[in-house]
Design a protein around this motif. Structure first.
Motif, short mmCIF file in Angstrom:
data_model
loop_
_atom_site.label_atom_id
_atom_site.label_comp_id
_atom_site.label_asym_id
_atom_site.label_seq_id
_atom_site.Cartn_x
_atom_site.Cartn_y
_atom_site.Cartn_z
N ARG A 234 0.83 -1.21 0.00
CA ARG A 234 0.00 0.00 0.00
C ARG A 234 0.86 1.26 0.00
O ARG A 234 0.33 2.37 -0.09
CB ARG A 234 -0.95 -0.01 1.20
CG ARG A 234 -2.05 -1.07 1.07
CD ARG A 234 -2.87 -1.19 2.34
NE ARG A 234 -2.04 -1.59 3.48
CZ ARG A 234 -2.51 -1.86 4.67
NH1 ARG A 234 -3.81 -1.78 4.90
NH2 ARG A 234 -1.70 -2.22 5.66
N ALA A 235 2.18 1.09 0.09
CA ALA A 235 3.09 2.22 -0.09
C ALA A 235 3.24 2.57 -1.56
O ALA A 235 3.86 3.58 -1.91
CB ALA A 235 4.46 1.89 0.50
N ILE A 236 2.69 1.74 -2.44
CA ILE A 236 2.74 1.95 -3.89
C ILE A 236 1.47 2.67 -4.32
O ILE A 236 0.38 2.40 -3.80
CB ILE A 236 2.87 0.60 -4.62
CG1 ILE A 236 4.09 -0.17 -4.11
CG2 ILE A 236 2.94 0.80 -6.13
CD1 ILE A 236 4.14 -1.62 -4.56
N ARG A 237 1.59 3.59 -5.25
CA ARG A 237 0.41 4.36 -5.67
C ARG A 237 -0.65 3.47 -6.30
O ARG A 237 -0.34 2.45 -6.95
CB ARG A 237 0.81 5.49 -6.62
CG ARG A 237 1.40 5.03 -7.91
CD ARG A 237 1.62 6.20 -8.89
NE ARG A 237 2.57 7.18 -8.39
CZ ARG A 237 3.14 8.10 -9.14
NH1 ARG A 237 2.87 8.15 -10.46
NH2 ARG A 237 4.00 8.97 -8.63
N ALA A 245 -9.43 0.34 -3.81
CA ALA A 245 -9.91 1.35 -2.88
C ALA A 245 -9.02 1.47 -1.65
O ALA A 245 -9.03 2.50 -0.96
CB ALA A 245 -11.34 1.01 -2.44
N ASN A 246 -8.23 0.44 -1.33
CA ASN A 246 -7.37 0.47 -0.15
C ASN A 246 -6.01 1.11 -0.41
O ASN A 246 -5.16 1.12 0.48
CB ASN A 246 -7.16 -0.96 0.38
CG ASN A 246 -8.43 -1.54 0.96
OD1 ASN A 246 -9.24 -0.83 1.54
ND2 ASN A 246 -8.62 -2.84 0.80
N VAL A 278 -1.18 -7.60 -0.53
CA VAL A 278 -1.41 -7.65 -1.98
C VAL A 278 -2.90 -7.78 -2.27
O VAL A 278 -3.59 -8.60 -1.67
CB VAL A 278 -0.65 -8.84 -2.63
CG1 VAL A 278 -0.86 -8.84 -4.14
CG2 VAL A 278 0.83 -8.78 -2.29
N GLU A 279 -3.41 -6.94 -3.15
CA GLU A 279 -4.80 -7.02 -3.59
C GLU A 279 -4.88 -7.84 -4.88
O GLU A 279 -3.91 -7.89 -5.65
CB GLU A 279 -5.35 -5.62 -3.82
CG GLU A 279 -5.34 -4.73 -2.59
CD GLU A 279 -6.56 -4.91 -1.71
OE1 GLU A 279 -7.64 -5.20 -2.25
OE2 GLU A 279 -6.43 -4.76 -0.48
N ASN A 280 -6.01 -8.44 -5.10
CA ASN A 280 -6.17 -9.29 -6.28
C ASN A 280 -6.50 -8.45 -7.52
O ASN A 280 -7.63 -8.02 -7.73
CB ASN A 280 -7.29 -10.31 -6.05
CG ASN A 280 -6.92 -11.33 -4.98
OD1 ASN A 280 -5.75 -11.57 -4.73
ND2 ASN A 280 -7.92 -11.92 -4.36
#
Length: 385
Positions: A234-237, A245-246, A278-280
Protein backbone atom coordinates in the motif's frame (compact mmCIF):
# COMPACT_ATOMS: atom_id res chain seq x y z
CA UNK A 1 8.75 -30.05 12.06
CA UNK A 2 7.11 -26.78 11.03
CA UNK A 3 7.86 -27.60 7.37
CA UNK A 4 5.21 -30.34 7.63
CA UNK A 5 2.57 -27.58 7.72
CA UNK A 6 3.57 -26.24 4.31
CA UNK A 7 0.95 -26.84 1.61
CA UNK A 8 2.40 -27.82 -1.80
CA UNK A 9 2.23 -25.55 -4.84
CA UNK A 10 -1.12 -26.03 -6.56
CA UNK A 11 -1.40 -28.38 -9.54
CA UNK A 12 -2.69 -25.62 -11.83
CA UNK A 13 0.49 -23.60 -11.21
CA UNK A 14 2.65 -26.65 -11.87
CA UNK A 15 0.70 -27.34 -15.07
CA UNK A 16 1.24 -23.75 -16.20
CA UNK A 17 5.00 -24.02 -15.63
CA UNK A 18 5.20 -27.09 -17.87
CA UNK A 19 4.54 -24.95 -20.96
CA UNK A 20 7.11 -22.27 -20.16
CA UNK A 21 10.39 -21.87 -22.07
CA UNK A 22 13.51 -23.31 -20.41
CA UNK A 23 14.82 -19.81 -19.53
CA UNK A 24 11.71 -18.96 -17.45
CA UNK A 25 11.84 -18.88 -13.67
CA UNK A 26 9.08 -21.46 -13.49
CA UNK A 27 11.35 -24.00 -15.18
CA UNK A 28 14.23 -23.30 -12.81
CA UNK A 29 12.53 -23.03 -9.41
CA UNK A 30 12.57 -26.21 -7.30
CA UNK A 31 8.98 -26.65 -6.11
CA UNK A 32 7.18 -28.31 -3.22
CA UNK A 33 4.74 -30.70 -4.88
CA UNK A 34 2.21 -33.32 -3.73
CA UNK A 35 4.02 -35.97 -5.72
CA UNK A 36 7.63 -35.30 -4.71
CA UNK A 37 7.26 -33.45 -1.41
CA UNK A 38 9.68 -30.72 -0.34
CA UNK A 39 12.65 -29.92 -2.59
CA UNK A 40 16.22 -30.50 -1.41
CA UNK A 41 17.50 -27.59 0.68
CA UNK A 42 21.21 -28.15 -0.04
CA UNK A 43 22.83 -25.21 -1.89
CA UNK A 44 19.55 -23.24 -1.98
CA UNK A 45 19.82 -19.47 -1.54
CA UNK A 46 16.18 -18.35 -1.70
CA UNK A 47 12.87 -19.88 -0.58
CA UNK A 48 9.47 -18.44 -1.49
CA UNK A 49 6.74 -19.01 1.09
CA UNK A 50 3.13 -17.84 0.90
CA UNK A 51 1.21 -17.00 4.10
CA UNK A 52 -2.56 -16.89 3.65
CA UNK A 53 -3.42 -15.65 7.16
CA UNK A 54 -5.64 -12.55 6.96
CA UNK A 55 -7.82 -12.56 10.11
CA UNK A 56 -5.94 -9.59 11.58
CA UNK A 57 -6.38 -7.42 8.51
CA UNK A 58 -7.19 -3.81 9.43
CA UNK A 59 -9.44 -3.52 6.39
CA UNK A 60 -11.37 -6.77 6.08
CA UNK A 61 -10.90 -8.10 2.56
CA UNK A 62 -13.77 -9.65 0.58
CA UNK A 63 -11.56 -12.41 -0.84
CA UNK A 64 -8.40 -14.31 -0.04
CA UNK A 65 -5.10 -13.29 -1.59
CA UNK A 66 -4.74 -15.12 -4.89
CA UNK A 67 -1.18 -16.32 -4.41
CA UNK A 68 -1.45 -18.75 -7.33
CA UNK A 69 -1.78 -15.81 -9.73
CA UNK A 70 1.30 -14.17 -8.17
CA UNK A 71 3.22 -17.41 -8.73
CA UNK A 72 2.09 -17.64 -12.34
CA UNK A 73 3.32 -14.10 -13.04
CA UNK A 74 6.61 -14.82 -11.27
CA UNK A 75 7.16 -18.14 -13.03
CA UNK A 76 6.74 -16.60 -16.48
CA UNK A 77 9.56 -14.06 -15.90
CA UNK A 78 12.97 -14.92 -17.35
CA UNK A 79 15.95 -15.88 -15.22
CA UNK A 80 18.62 -13.25 -14.76
CA UNK A 81 22.33 -13.97 -14.90
CA UNK A 82 22.09 -15.57 -11.48
CA UNK A 83 23.88 -18.35 -9.72
CA UNK A 84 21.14 -18.94 -7.16
CA UNK A 85 19.13 -22.06 -6.43
CA UNK A 86 15.53 -20.93 -5.77
CA UNK A 87 12.91 -22.95 -3.90
CA UNK A 88 9.14 -22.52 -3.81
CA UNK A 89 8.01 -24.19 -0.59
CA UNK A 90 4.29 -23.57 -1.09
CA UNK A 91 2.01 -21.97 1.47
CA UNK A 92 1.21 -21.68 5.15
CA UNK A 93 -2.56 -21.70 5.48
CA UNK A 94 -4.60 -20.26 8.35
CA UNK A 95 -4.17 -22.21 11.59
CA UNK A 96 -6.91 -22.82 14.13
CA UNK A 97 -6.00 -19.44 15.62
CA UNK A 98 -3.95 -16.53 14.32
CA UNK A 99 -1.33 -17.34 16.98
CA UNK A 100 -1.03 -20.85 15.51
CA UNK A 101 -0.24 -19.33 12.12
CA UNK A 102 2.31 -16.98 13.67
CA UNK A 103 4.01 -19.94 15.37
CA UNK A 104 4.32 -21.89 12.11
CA UNK A 105 5.64 -18.80 10.26
CA UNK A 106 8.18 -18.21 13.01
CA UNK A 107 9.40 -21.82 12.96
CA UNK A 108 9.56 -22.05 9.16
CA UNK A 109 11.49 -18.78 8.84
CA UNK A 110 13.84 -19.74 11.70
CA UNK A 111 14.44 -23.13 10.07
CA UNK A 112 15.34 -21.49 6.76
CA UNK A 113 17.64 -18.97 8.45
CA UNK A 114 19.47 -21.82 10.18
CA UNK A 115 19.98 -23.37 6.72
CA UNK A 116 21.32 -20.02 5.42
CA UNK A 117 18.38 -19.79 3.04
CA UNK A 118 16.75 -16.40 2.41
CA UNK A 119 12.95 -16.52 2.97
CA UNK A 120 10.82 -14.36 0.68
CA UNK A 121 7.45 -14.17 2.41
CA UNK A 122 4.33 -13.27 0.42
CA UNK A 123 1.78 -12.53 3.12
CA UNK A 124 -1.86 -11.51 2.98
CA UNK A 125 -1.43 -8.99 5.82
CA UNK A 126 1.56 -7.15 7.26
CA UNK A 127 1.10 -8.33 10.85
CA UNK A 128 2.90 -11.49 9.64
CA UNK A 129 6.04 -9.33 10.03
CA UNK A 130 5.75 -9.86 13.80
CA UNK A 131 6.17 -13.64 13.35
CA UNK A 132 9.16 -13.20 11.02
CA UNK A 133 10.75 -10.85 13.58
CA UNK A 134 10.36 -13.46 16.32
CA UNK A 135 12.10 -16.01 14.05
CA UNK A 136 15.40 -14.23 14.81
CA UNK A 137 15.15 -14.92 18.57
CA UNK A 138 17.74 -17.70 18.67
CA UNK A 139 19.75 -16.56 15.65
CA UNK A 140 20.68 -12.86 16.03
CA UNK A 141 20.78 -11.00 19.36
CA UNK A 142 19.74 -7.60 18.03
CA UNK A 143 18.25 -6.87 14.63
CA UNK A 144 17.61 -3.84 12.46
CA UNK A 145 14.25 -3.73 10.74
CA UNK A 146 13.16 -1.64 7.76
CA UNK A 147 9.54 -1.12 6.78
CA UNK A 148 8.68 0.28 3.36
CA UNK A 149 5.29 1.69 4.24
CA UNK A 150 3.17 4.82 4.12
CA UNK A 151 2.39 4.31 7.84
CA UNK A 152 4.44 3.53 10.96
CA UNK A 153 1.82 0.97 12.13
CA UNK A 154 2.11 1.65 15.86
CA UNK A 155 -1.65 1.71 16.47
CA UNK A 156 -3.23 2.41 19.85
CA UNK A 157 -1.84 1.07 23.14
CA UNK A 158 -4.88 -1.11 23.80
CA UNK A 159 -5.38 -2.23 20.20
CA UNK A 160 -5.11 -5.90 19.35
CA UNK A 161 -2.35 -6.71 16.89
CA UNK A 162 -3.40 -5.94 13.32
CA UNK A 163 -1.80 -4.96 10.04
CA UNK A 164 -1.90 -1.33 11.30
CA UNK A 165 -0.52 -1.96 14.81
CA UNK A 166 2.00 -4.81 14.64
CA UNK A 167 4.96 -2.47 15.33
CA UNK A 168 3.67 -1.78 18.85
CA UNK A 169 3.94 -5.51 19.56
CA UNK A 170 7.44 -5.69 18.12
CA UNK A 171 8.59 -2.80 20.34
CA UNK A 172 7.00 -4.10 23.56
CA UNK A 173 7.09 -7.89 23.22
CA UNK A 174 9.76 -9.78 25.18
CA UNK A 175 12.50 -10.61 24.47
CA UNK A 176 13.09 -7.22 22.87
CA UNK A 177 15.59 -7.91 20.09
CA UNK A 178 14.87 -4.80 18.02
CA UNK A 179 17.87 -2.49 17.91
CA UNK A 180 16.76 -0.10 15.21
CA UNK A 181 13.63 0.49 13.14
CA UNK A 182 13.61 2.53 9.95
CA UNK A 183 10.63 3.52 7.83
CA UNK A 184 11.01 4.32 4.16
CA UNK A 185 8.24 6.22 2.40
CA UNK A 186 5.92 7.42 5.17
CA UNK A 187 3.23 9.93 4.25
CA UNK A 188 2.60 12.49 7.00
CA UNK A 189 -1.20 12.66 6.61
CA UNK A 190 -1.48 8.93 7.44
CA UNK A 191 0.46 9.23 10.72
CA UNK A 192 -0.57 10.95 13.94
CA UNK A 193 1.89 13.51 15.27
CA UNK A 194 2.27 11.34 18.37
CA UNK A 195 3.61 8.52 16.18
CA UNK A 196 6.10 10.84 14.48
CA UNK A 197 7.21 12.10 17.92
CA UNK A 198 7.61 8.49 19.14
CA UNK A 199 9.91 7.73 16.20
CA UNK A 200 12.07 10.68 17.29
CA UNK A 201 12.13 9.72 20.97
CA UNK A 202 13.23 6.17 20.18
CA UNK A 203 15.90 7.46 17.75
CA UNK A 204 14.27 5.50 14.93
CA UNK A 205 14.72 6.66 11.36
CA UNK A 206 11.91 7.87 9.13
CA UNK A 207 12.17 9.00 5.51
CA UNK A 208 9.28 10.78 3.85
CA UNK A 209 7.99 9.60 0.51
CA UNK A 210 8.96 12.87 -1.19
CA UNK A 211 12.54 12.74 0.06
CA UNK A 212 13.05 9.18 -1.20
CA UNK A 213 11.38 9.70 -4.57
CA UNK A 214 13.50 12.80 -5.19
CA UNK A 215 16.64 10.67 -4.65
CA UNK A 216 15.98 6.92 -4.44
CA UNK A 217 19.64 6.27 -3.54
CA UNK A 218 18.98 7.71 -0.05
CA UNK A 219 17.32 4.40 0.80
CA UNK A 220 20.36 2.27 -0.06
CA UNK A 221 22.35 2.71 3.20
CA UNK A 222 19.16 2.25 5.22
CA UNK A 223 18.47 -1.10 3.56
CA UNK A 224 22.18 -2.02 3.69
CA UNK A 225 21.95 -2.01 7.49
CA UNK A 226 18.73 -4.09 7.75
CA UNK A 227 18.27 -7.72 8.76
CA UNK A 228 14.51 -7.79 8.12
CA UNK A 229 12.64 -5.86 5.41
CA UNK A 230 8.85 -5.62 5.41
CA UNK A 231 7.13 -4.12 2.36
CA UNK A 232 3.50 -3.02 2.60
CA UNK A 233 2.47 -2.72 -1.04
CA UNK A 234 0.00 0.00 0.00
CA UNK A 235 3.09 2.22 -0.09
CA UNK A 236 2.74 1.95 -3.89
CA UNK A 237 0.41 4.36 -5.67
CA UNK A 238 -3.04 3.04 -6.56
CA UNK A 239 -2.61 3.42 -10.32
CA UNK A 240 0.30 0.96 -10.24
CA UNK A 241 -1.71 -1.66 -8.32
CA UNK A 242 -4.99 -1.80 -10.20
CA UNK A 243 -6.77 1.18 -8.57
CA UNK A 244 -7.88 -0.65 -5.41
CA UNK A 245 -9.91 1.35 -2.88
CA UNK A 246 -7.37 0.47 -0.15
CA UNK A 247 -4.54 2.23 -1.97
CA UNK A 248 -3.62 5.91 -2.08
CA UNK A 249 -3.17 8.06 -5.21
CA UNK A 250 0.27 8.96 -3.84
CA UNK A 251 3.05 6.42 -3.35
CA UNK A 252 6.01 4.77 -4.99
CA UNK A 253 5.95 3.99 -8.69
CA UNK A 254 6.61 0.48 -9.95
CA UNK A 255 10.12 1.48 -11.01
CA UNK A 256 10.90 3.00 -7.60
CA UNK A 257 9.62 0.04 -5.59
CA UNK A 258 11.64 -2.36 -7.76
CA UNK A 259 14.75 -0.23 -7.15
CA UNK A 260 14.14 -0.47 -3.38
CA UNK A 261 13.73 -4.25 -3.68
CA UNK A 262 17.05 -4.46 -5.53
CA UNK A 263 18.78 -2.41 -2.81
CA UNK A 264 17.36 -4.82 -0.22
CA UNK A 265 18.71 -7.78 -2.18
CA UNK A 266 22.19 -6.28 -2.51
CA UNK A 267 22.44 -5.73 1.27
CA UNK A 268 24.62 -8.45 2.78
CA UNK A 269 22.67 -8.19 6.06
CA UNK A 270 19.09 -8.65 4.85
CA UNK A 271 18.00 -12.16 5.82
CA UNK A 272 14.19 -11.98 5.40
CA UNK A 273 12.20 -10.08 2.78
CA UNK A 274 8.42 -9.85 3.20
CA UNK A 275 5.78 -8.51 0.81
CA UNK A 276 2.33 -7.91 2.29
CA UNK A 277 -1.18 -6.56 1.66
CA UNK A 278 -1.41 -7.65 -1.98
CA UNK A 279 -4.80 -7.02 -3.59
CA UNK A 280 -6.17 -9.29 -6.28
CA UNK A 281 -5.67 -7.56 -9.62
CA UNK A 282 -3.69 -8.36 -12.74
CA UNK A 283 -1.45 -5.31 -12.29
CA UNK A 284 -0.66 -6.10 -8.65
CA UNK A 285 0.21 -9.72 -9.45
CA UNK A 286 2.62 -8.60 -12.15
CA UNK A 287 4.24 -5.89 -10.02
CA UNK A 288 4.73 -8.19 -7.00
CA UNK A 289 6.35 -10.76 -9.28
CA UNK A 290 8.71 -8.09 -10.63
CA UNK A 291 9.53 -6.90 -7.08
CA UNK A 292 10.59 -10.45 -6.22
CA UNK A 293 12.61 -10.67 -9.45
CA UNK A 294 14.52 -7.48 -8.60
CA UNK A 295 15.16 -8.64 -5.04
CA UNK A 296 16.72 -11.87 -6.34
CA UNK A 297 18.64 -9.82 -8.92
CA UNK A 298 20.12 -7.74 -6.10
CA UNK A 299 20.90 -10.85 -4.09
CA UNK A 300 22.93 -12.23 -6.99
CA UNK A 301 25.14 -9.11 -6.90
CA UNK A 302 25.85 -9.13 -3.17
CA UNK A 303 29.38 -8.13 -2.24
CA UNK A 304 30.50 -8.60 1.33
CA UNK A 305 32.61 -5.59 2.26
CA UNK A 306 34.27 -4.97 5.63
CA UNK A 307 35.83 -1.49 5.65
CA UNK A 308 39.04 -0.90 7.62
CA UNK A 309 42.16 1.25 7.34
CA UNK A 310 44.19 -1.92 6.66
CA UNK A 311 42.05 -2.95 3.68
CA UNK A 312 43.43 -1.63 0.39
CA UNK A 313 39.96 -1.75 -1.17
CA UNK A 314 38.93 1.24 0.97
CA UNK A 315 39.98 4.83 1.42
CA UNK A 316 39.77 6.23 4.96
CA UNK A 317 38.74 9.86 5.47
CA UNK A 318 39.16 11.65 8.81
CA UNK A 319 36.90 14.68 9.17
CA UNK A 320 37.46 17.00 12.17
CA UNK A 321 34.28 18.75 13.33
CA UNK A 322 33.52 21.13 16.17
CA UNK A 323 32.25 18.29 18.37
CA UNK A 324 33.72 15.00 17.13
CA UNK A 325 36.23 13.57 14.71
CA UNK A 326 34.32 11.46 12.18
CA UNK A 327 35.94 8.56 10.34
CA UNK A 328 34.52 7.68 6.92
CA UNK A 329 35.38 4.83 4.54
CA UNK A 330 34.74 4.62 0.82
CA UNK A 331 34.84 1.35 -1.10
CA UNK A 332 36.85 1.29 -4.33
CA UNK A 333 34.75 -1.67 -5.51
CA UNK A 334 31.15 -0.56 -4.93
CA UNK A 335 31.77 3.16 -4.17
CA UNK A 336 29.61 2.77 -1.06
CA UNK A 337 30.30 4.75 2.12
CA UNK A 338 30.43 3.95 5.86
CA UNK A 339 31.05 6.05 8.97
CA UNK A 340 32.37 4.89 12.33
CA UNK A 341 30.06 5.21 15.34
CA UNK A 342 31.38 4.43 18.85
CA UNK A 343 29.53 1.67 20.71
CA UNK A 344 26.69 1.40 18.20
CA UNK A 345 25.56 -1.95 19.71
CA UNK A 346 25.39 -2.98 23.37
CA UNK A 347 28.02 -5.71 22.99
CA UNK A 348 30.52 -3.12 21.79
CA UNK A 349 30.37 -1.18 25.05
CA UNK A 350 32.48 -3.80 26.83
CA UNK A 351 35.45 -3.18 24.57
CA UNK A 352 34.75 0.47 23.70
CA UNK A 353 35.10 -0.55 20.06
CA UNK A 354 33.50 1.16 17.11
CA UNK A 355 30.98 -0.06 14.58
CA UNK A 356 30.38 0.93 10.99
CA UNK A 357 27.17 2.62 9.96
CA UNK A 358 26.28 2.67 6.24
CA UNK A 359 25.95 6.22 4.94
CA UNK A 360 26.02 8.28 1.74
CA UNK A 361 28.66 10.42 0.10
CA UNK A 362 26.46 13.40 0.96
CA UNK A 363 26.87 12.55 4.67
CA UNK A 364 30.63 12.82 4.18
CA UNK A 365 30.31 16.13 2.33
CA UNK A 366 27.99 17.48 5.05
CA UNK A 367 30.54 16.53 7.71
CA UNK A 368 33.23 18.37 5.74
CA UNK A 369 30.96 21.43 5.98
CA UNK A 370 30.64 20.97 9.77
CA UNK A 371 27.14 19.48 9.54
CA UNK A 372 26.94 16.27 11.59
CA UNK A 373 24.90 13.69 9.61
CA UNK A 374 21.54 13.02 11.25
CA UNK A 375 21.89 9.23 10.91
CA UNK A 376 25.21 9.41 12.79
CA UNK A 377 23.72 11.56 15.56
CA UNK A 378 20.79 9.19 16.10
CA UNK A 379 23.04 6.14 16.15
CA UNK A 380 25.43 7.84 18.59
CA UNK A 381 22.63 8.97 20.94
CA UNK A 382 21.16 5.46 20.90
CA UNK A 383 24.54 3.96 21.79
CA UNK A 384 24.63 6.17 24.88
CA UNK A 385 21.47 4.44 26.09
Amino acid sequence: MAFDFLVPVKDKVLAFSEFLPPQALGKNIHKHTKQDGLPVFANAKVAIVGVLESRNAFEKKPEKMDIDSIRIQLYRLMMGNWNATILDLGDIEEGETVEDTYFVVKEVVAGLLEENIMPIIIGATQDITFATYRAFDKIVNMINMVSIDSRFDFGEDDELISSHSYMSNIITDKPNNLYNFSNIGYQSYFNAQEEIDLMERLFFDAYRLGDITSDISLAEPVLRNAHLVSLDVRAIRASEMGLSANFSPNGFTGREICALARYAGISDKVSVFGIYEVENSSLSFQLVAQIIWYFIEGLSFRTIERPSSKNEDFTKFTVPTDTDELIFYKSHISERWWVEVPSILPEHTKTNSVALLPCTEQDYLDACNQQIPERWLKAYKKSLG
